[in-house]
Motif scaffolding. Structure first.
Motif, PDB file in Angstrom:
ATOM      1  N   GLU A 552       6.852  -6.335  12.592  1.00 39.19           N
ATOM      2  CA  GLU A 552       8.021  -7.135  12.977  1.00 39.19           C
ATOM      3  C   GLU A 552       7.583  -8.444  13.629  1.00 39.19           C
ATOM      4  OE1 GLU A 552      11.615  -4.050  13.989  1.00 39.19           O
ATOM      5  OE2 GLU A 552      10.098  -4.366  15.504  1.00 39.19           O
ATOM      6  N   ARG A 553       6.609  -8.329  14.498  1.00 42.42           N
ATOM      7  CA  ARG A 553       6.136  -9.518  15.207  1.00 42.42           C
ATOM      8  C   ARG A 553       5.429 -10.473  14.253  1.00 42.42           C
ATOM      9  NH1 ARG A 553       4.534  -8.826  21.399  1.00 42.42           N
ATOM     10  NH2 ARG A 553       3.934 -10.961  21.931  1.00 42.42           N
ATOM     11  N   MET A 554       4.656  -9.923  13.332  1.00 35.86           N
ATOM     12  CA  MET A 554       3.986 -10.761  12.336  1.00 35.86           C
ATOM     13  C   MET A 554       5.015 -11.477  11.467  1.00 35.86           C
ATOM     14  SD  MET A 554       0.981  -8.068  11.321  1.00 35.86           S
ATOM     15  CE  MET A 554       0.577  -8.915   9.788  1.00 35.86           C
ATOM     16  N   ALA A 555       6.100 -10.776  11.115  1.00 35.97           N
ATOM     17  CA  ALA A 555       7.141 -11.405  10.305  1.00 35.97           C
ATOM     18  C   ALA A 555       7.834 -12.522  11.082  1.00 35.97           C
ATOM     19  CB  ALA A 555       8.152 -10.354   9.863  1.00 35.97           C
ATOM     20  N   LYS A 556       8.077 -12.292  12.358  1.00 34.37           N
ATOM     21  CA  LYS A 556       8.706 -13.316  13.198  1.00 34.37           C
ATOM     22  C   LYS A 556       7.832 -14.552  13.310  1.00 34.37           C
ATOM     23  CE  LYS A 556      10.597 -14.016  17.855  1.00 34.37           C
ATOM     24  NZ  LYS A 556      10.803 -13.403  19.197  1.00 34.37           N
ATOM     25  N   ASP A 557       6.500 -14.344  13.349  1.00 31.55           N
ATOM     26  CA  ASP A 557       5.561 -15.462  13.474  1.00 31.55           C
ATOM     27  C   ASP A 557       5.254 -16.123  12.137  1.00 31.55           C
ATOM     28  OD1 ASP A 557       5.488 -14.895  16.147  1.00 31.55           O
ATOM     29  OD2 ASP A 557       3.584 -13.807  16.075  1.00 31.55           O
ATOM     30  N   GLY A 558       5.772 -15.575  11.039  1.00 32.92           N
ATOM     31  CA  GLY A 558       5.546 -16.174   9.734  1.00 32.92           C
ATOM     32  C   GLY A 558       4.327 -15.676   8.999  1.00 32.92           C
ATOM     33  N   VAL A 559       3.591 -14.725   9.585  1.00 30.01           N
ATOM     34  CA  VAL A 559       2.404 -14.192   8.908  1.00 30.01           C
ATOM     35  C   VAL A 559       2.816 -13.274   7.768  1.00 30.01           C
ATOM     36  CG1 VAL A 559       0.280 -12.867   9.194  1.00 30.01           C
ATOM     37  CG2 VAL A 559       1.089 -14.347  11.049  1.00 30.01           C
ATOM     38  N   ALA A 560       3.696 -12.332   8.051  1.00 29.65           N
ATOM     39  CA  ALA A 560       4.173 -11.372   7.053  1.00 29.65           C
ATOM     40  C   ALA A 560       5.597 -11.736   6.644  1.00 29.65           C
ATOM     41  CB  ALA A 560       4.120  -9.952   7.609  1.00 29.65           C
ATOM     42  N   ARG A 561       6.099 -11.054   5.627  1.00 28.02           N
ATOM     43  CA  ARG A 561       7.475 -11.294   5.172  1.00 28.02           C
ATOM     44  C   ARG A 561       8.176  -9.963   4.966  1.00 28.02           C
ATOM     45  NH1 ARG A 561      10.385 -12.031   0.311  1.00 28.02           N
ATOM     46  NH2 ARG A 561       8.549 -11.753  -1.014  1.00 28.02           N
ATOM     47  N   LEU A 562       9.280  -9.792   5.672  1.00 28.18           N
ATOM     48  CA  LEU A 562      10.080  -8.584   5.526  1.00 28.18           C
ATOM     49  C   LEU A 562      10.868  -8.628   4.222  1.00 28.18           C
ATOM     50  CD1 LEU A 562      11.460  -8.358   9.165  1.00 28.18           C
ATOM     51  CD2 LEU A 562       9.932  -6.706   8.102  1.00 28.18           C
ATOM     52  N   PRO A 563      11.246  -7.482   3.699  1.00 32.94           N
ATOM     53  CA  PRO A 563      12.129  -7.476   2.524  1.00 32.94           C
ATOM     54  C   PRO A 563      13.430  -8.196   2.846  1.00 32.94           C
ATOM     55  CG  PRO A 563      11.228  -5.296   2.925  1.00 32.94           C
ATOM     56  CD  PRO A 563      10.867  -6.122   4.123  1.00 32.94           C
ATOM     57  N   SER A 564      14.008  -8.866   1.847  1.00 35.83           N
ATOM     58  CA  SER A 564      15.248  -9.610   2.050  1.00 35.83           C
ATOM     59  C   SER A 564      16.103  -9.507   0.791  1.00 35.83           C
ATOM     60  CB  SER A 564      14.936 -11.085   2.352  1.00 35.83           C
ATOM     61  OG  SER A 564      14.342 -11.699   1.222  1.00 35.83           O
ATOM     62  N   ARG A 565      17.269 -10.127   0.844  1.00 32.10           N
ATOM     63  CA  ARG A 565      18.185 -10.057  -0.284  1.00 32.10           C
ATOM     64  C   ARG A 565      17.631 -10.775  -1.509  1.00 32.10           C
ATOM     65  NH1 ARG A 565      23.470 -11.347   1.042  1.00 32.10           N
ATOM     66  NH2 ARG A 565      23.894 -12.119  -1.048  1.00 32.10           N
ATOM     67  N   GLU A 566      16.589 -11.598  -1.322  1.00 35.40           N
ATOM     68  CA  GLU A 566      15.961 -12.250  -2.468  1.00 35.40           C
ATOM     69  C   GLU A 566      15.090 -11.279  -3.266  1.00 35.40           C
ATOM     70  OE1 GLU A 566      16.142 -13.843   0.561  1.00 35.40           O
ATOM     71  OE2 GLU A 566      17.810 -15.033  -0.243  1.00 35.40           O
ATOM     72  N   ASP A 567      14.688 -10.170  -2.645  1.00 27.73           N
ATOM     73  CA  ASP A 567      13.886  -9.167  -3.343  1.00 27.73           C
ATOM     74  C   ASP A 567      14.789  -8.275  -4.183  1.00 27.73           C
ATOM     75  OD1 ASP A 567      11.227  -9.686  -2.301  1.00 27.73           O
ATOM     76  OD2 ASP A 567      12.040  -9.061  -0.374  1.00 27.73           O
ATOM     77  N   PRO A 568      14.256  -7.626  -5.222  1.00 23.33           N
ATOM     78  CA  PRO A 568      15.045  -6.625  -5.945  1.00 23.33           C
ATOM     79  C   PRO A 568      15.542  -5.566  -4.966  1.00 23.33           C
ATOM     80  CG  PRO A 568      13.005  -7.088  -7.122  1.00 23.33           C
ATOM     81  CD  PRO A 568      12.900  -7.777  -5.792  1.00 23.33           C
ATOM     82  N   PRO A 569      16.829  -5.180  -5.042  1.00 25.60           N
ATOM     83  CA  PRO A 569      17.363  -4.246  -4.043  1.00 25.60           C
ATOM     84  C   PRO A 569      16.657  -2.899  -4.073  1.00 25.60           C
ATOM     85  CG  PRO A 569      18.916  -4.547  -5.844  1.00 25.60           C
ATOM     86  CD  PRO A 569      17.837  -5.569  -6.034  1.00 25.60           C
ATOM     87  N   TYR A 570      16.427  -2.388  -2.884  1.00 24.99           N
ATOM     88  CA  TYR A 570      15.825  -1.063  -2.739  1.00 24.99           C
ATOM     89  C   TYR A 570      16.844   0.008  -3.124  1.00 24.99           C
ATOM     90  CZ  TYR A 570      13.990   2.964  -0.077  1.00 24.99           C
ATOM     91  OH  TYR A 570      13.546   4.202   0.319  1.00 24.99           O
ATOM     92  N   LEU A 571      18.109  -0.226  -2.738  1.00 27.08           N
ATOM     93  CA  LEU A 571      19.181   0.732  -3.012  1.00 27.08           C
ATOM     94  C   LEU A 571      20.492  -0.042  -3.073  1.00 27.08           C
ATOM     95  CD1 LEU A 571      19.680   4.188  -1.350  1.00 27.08           C
ATOM     96  CD2 LEU A 571      21.497   2.499  -1.151  1.00 27.08           C
ATOM     97  N   SER A 572      21.379   0.329  -4.011  1.00 26.76           N
ATOM     98  CA  SER A 572      22.649  -0.384  -4.142  1.00 26.76           C
ATOM     99  C   SER A 572      23.722   0.555  -4.686  1.00 26.76           C
ATOM    100  CB  SER A 572      22.501  -1.599  -5.073  1.00 26.76           C
ATOM    101  OG  SER A 572      22.158  -1.182  -6.381  1.00 26.76           O
ATOM    102  N   PHE A 573      25.003   0.170  -4.467  1.00 25.95           N
ATOM    103  CA  PHE A 573      26.137   0.909  -5.020  1.00 25.95           C
ATOM    104  C   PHE A 573      27.357  -0.010  -5.026  1.00 25.95           C
ATOM    105  CE2 PHE A 573      25.741   1.759  -0.500  1.00 25.95           C
ATOM    106  CZ  PHE A 573      27.011   1.503  -0.009  1.00 25.95           C
TER     107      PHE A 573
END
Length: 792
Positions: A552-573
């Motif tokens: 989480e901290r790495m994502a906040k600092d820009g090192v890592a990237r969390l999944p987002s709506r731009e990624d293919p959905p993990y689950l949908s309905f």
């Protein structure tokens, strides 16, 4: 004397399997330096030459160019001085400064060397020699004078200057052999007395692992800790330590300050740069030494790292053997095994062959262990603690932004590709620190080797973790992965990953990563037994759950990237609703329908933020004759929690926030609420949404109610759940079960909260009700006191 080649220790009190260096175990007797150099010349490729100078630069000699480089380097070393033999990185040159220095040398001096040349050996004399060698000019290096004996009669541990060699790899080996010989100058001493320490000298406390180890040393015992910090004076050293601890979320409280003494000294200098009186006083006061300090840079060569990583431990060994014998606990690294093709990495297994290590850092850690093993033969009680990659803190999430594992995890998450590897020896910093501190306080554990590597990560485990986190990754062979990362970073630079890219561009990295990718799991049998005996946390895999805070901290600092709506959905309905809306305060006379697709990028998204992404369209003739597209939308699950103070029987269950766009470019907003009430009609509540609609930037103009038809609820939102098809069928079932379990628990809690609120009101348990009763009682008391006064 032990028999030649037997490896038998003079130190009979150390219960360990005999260990030998490759230079001491080849053939029936000790290998000769010339023999080892001959072997090394066969395996080492020629060093990349520096670019030949042009113009008038060739008219200058090495001495003049050296002086010019010293003068230009001074611009990047505020507050420091350098000479021909000063390693510029040790003097304060940063990686960014190195790039600028190369440009300045080319522009102002017409001296062209590569950035790899600077990282390999950042001494101005060596840079000038590389330039001269490329130009075909003579390179002359004076012999160093013999080291003067130290005041107590033992030879001083000091650097050795070597004759220049055209082959940089050979020069590394010559320098390593010379450094190993320095251990023979150490005095002889007895074994350290096996009692827990009362006053510990700690180096590297301003670093990532050292700062955590400082606090764990304070927690695990009642010893005082003397922190050796490089600074101009003790006050500046204390400020530097305080700033470093704050940067790693560590306390600098009154209790910490009471038990910590900060000493301004320099590990790179003979006798730590202290006066004779300061050295003798320190030798008498402390009873244990913990060495964490190290220069960690995979681009720098052995000559640039030896001062801190090899000669520094030798100075500490001399200190440990001066006066009362003291144990030396040395933070080493499993990098001593980074030989391509090595089969075992057990705690007592032979380390790599020195001529098969490629990175300067690996060589320096190997050499440090080698000299301390020789010091063991002089009586030194030396403990080797070998972490692998050091991950982020499992509780605070603090991570080391320059650790190789940080860059790799960031690259995996950002580019969604991973290199094929066998094992990743990675453990969190808090576990490593806690185990290391326990070893320091247990005399029975001294003098041994410990691999503090946790449980290794495997490729299938990593890929599975990332899949379940909504980050499907592609596996590639590591060279293709490297090329892909370099190309993508060049197209869209990520400054936080620049350090990783610089490493991957280095020719040395090719062999370094080959050793890392295909090396075995580090064995840690002794460490596991120690952990069990001391009831410490068992080593666990540093997987997705353990690294969550750090990620989480790495994502906040820009090192890592969390999944987002731009990624293919993990689950949908799907969710379909029907209802009517109308102007505020008037009849609801217009049909309104919503055809939405609800999705999540990962379970992390809902567990951490309780938000669901929304796509789809809204059909309402009062807005536009044609359907409006959902440009951005989200649903908050249980946006408010707990039992509010104010009386009421309604409670927000879900909150919809949508931005709508019509065909003509008109923009609208829609807000909806699913509300739980203290009634038994739970089925109706979970299907009903109260909506308000307005133009962008304006208040609501329409309001109404829409409902999910009962006949479509189960087919769409339960049976109709779709999981990322790239997951296996078993993983898809697990993902669906995890979602339903989480969602229905949340809905159940939301439906129960209004009833709890009503119960609290009826039972008069709310804080405002209790306060009202207190006010009533106080008013009655005041009235009684007034009547009593009046009757008098």
């Amino acid at each position: 004397m032990p028999e030649a080649g037997s490896g038998t220790s003079r130190n009979r009190g150390v219960n360990r399997r005999p260990e030998e260096e490759v230079i001491e175990r080849r053939g029936p007797g000790r290998a000769q330096a010339s023999d080892l150099l001959a072997r090394f010349r066969k395996t080492a490729g020629p060093a990349a030459p520096a670019q030949a100078p042009s113009g008038g630069a060739g008219t200058r000699g090495v001495a003049e160019v050296t002086a010019d480089i010293v003068a230009r380097a001074a611009r990047f070393l505020p507050g420091s001085t350098a000479d021909a033999e000063t390693d510029l990185f040790d003097a304060g040159l940063s990686s960014v400064n190195a790039v600028e220095l190369v440009a300045v040398m080319a522009r102002e001096l017409d001296v062209r060397v590569s950035l790899d040349d600077v990282f390999a050996d950042a001494r101005p004399r060596r840079l000038a020699q590389r330039w001269a060698a490329a130009a075909g000019l003579p390179t002359v290096v004076p012999e160093a004078a013999p080291a003067a004996p130290s005041p107590n009669g033992s030879p001083a541990i000091a650097p050795v200057l070597l004759r220049a060699s055209a082959d940089e790899a050979n020069e590394d080996l010559e320098m390593i052999l010379a450094d190993l010989a320095l251990a023979d100058r150490l005095p002889f001493s007895h074994q350290a007395e096996p009692v827990p320490p009362r006053r510990i000298l700690l180096t590297g406390a301003t670093g990532y692992l050292g700062s955590h180890l400082l606090l764990d040393l304070l927690r695990q015992g009642d010893a005082q800790v003397v922190c050796l910090v490089r600074a101009t004076d003790d006050a500046a050293a204390e400020r530097r330590l305080a700033d470093a601890l704050a940067g790693f979320d560590q306390p600098w409280s009154a209790e910490v300050r009471r038990r910590v003494t900060v000493l301004a000294a320099d590990l790179r200098q003979p006798r730590l740069g202290l006066s004779d009186e300061g050295w003798e006083s320190l030798a008498q006061e402390i009873d244990s030494i913990v060495n964490v300090a190290a220069a960690v840079d995979f681009l720098r060569g052995y000559p640039s790292l030896r001062q801190t990583n090899v000669l520094g431990p030798l100075v500490l060994a001399e200190l440990a053997m001066t006066g009362r014998p003291k144990p030396l606990h040395h933070i080493s690294s499993v990098a001593v095994f980074n030989e391509v093709g090595i089969e075992k990495m057990g705690e007592d297994d032979p380390v790599a062959h020195i001529d098969r290590l490629f990175a300067g850092y690996d060589k320096s850690k190997w050499a440090a262990e080698a000299v301390l093993r020789r010091a063991r033969e002089h009586g030194l009680t030396a403990t080797f603690l070998r972490p692998g990659a050091i991950g982020g803190h499992t509780r605070t999430g603090v991570y080391n932004p320059r650790d190789l594992s940080t860059g790799l995890i960031g690259a995996f998450s950002r580019y969604r590709t991973v290199p094929a590897f066998k094992f990743m020896n990675l453990a969190p910093v808090d576990w490593i620190s806690k185990v290391a501190a326990a070893v320091v306080f247990d005399p029975k554990a001294w003098g041994q080797n410990y691999n503090l590597t946790g449980r290794a990560e495997t490729l299938p485990e990593l890929v599975k973790d990332m899949k379940l986190a909504g980050m499907n990754v592609r596996v590639a062979n590591w060279r293709d992965w490297r090329d892909d990362l370099l190309q993508r970073h060049a197209a869209e630079p990520v400054p936080e990953l620049d350090f990783l890219v610089r490493i991957l561009r280095s020719p040395t990295a090719m062999k370094l990563f080959e050793a890392l990718m295909f090396g075995p799991e580090a064995g840690a049998e002794r460490t596991e037994m120690f952990v069990t005996r001391h009831r410490l946390p068992m080593a666990e895999r540093y997987g997705s759950q353990a690294q969550l805070k750090a990620f989480e901290r790495m994502a906040k600092d820009g090192v890592a990237r969390l999944p987002s709506r731009e990624d293919p959905p993990y689950l949908s309905f799907r969710e379909r609703t029907k209802g009517h809306v109308g102007p505020i305060g008037e009849d609801r006379d217009t049909k309104c329908r919503m055809a939405l697709t609800l999705s999540i990028a990962s379970m992390y998204q809902v567990v951490r933020h309780r938000k669901i992404d929304v796509r789809g369209q809204v059909t309402c003739e009062r807005l536009h004759p044609e359907p409006l597209r959902v440009e951005a939308g989200e649903i908050w699950v249980r946006p408010d929690e707990g039992v509010p103070l104010q009386h009421g029987s309604d409670h927000p269950l879900l909150r919809y926030r949508l931005v709508l766009v019509d065909r003509d470019g008109g923009r609208w907003w829609l807000e909806g609420w699913k509300t739980a009430r203290a009634s038994r009609d739970f089925w109706k509540q979970t299907r009903t949404i109260e909506v308000t609609i307005g133009r962008e930037g304006e208040p609501a103009s329409l309001a109404g109610v829409v409902r999910v038809p009962g006949k479509s609820y189960v087919p769409d939102q339960i049976d109709g759940i779709r999981v990322d098809p790239r997951l296996s069928s078993q993983e898809q079932r697990l993902a669906k079960l995890a979602w339903l379990s989480w969602f229905f628990v949340q809905v159940g809690m939301g439906l129960a909260e209004p009833s709890l609120r009503v119960a609290a009101e009826l039972l008069d348990l709310r804080r405002d009700a209790i306060d009202r009763d207190k006010d009533k009682l106080q008013r009655k008391i005041r009235k009684l006191m007034i009547k009593r006064e009046q009757t008098r």
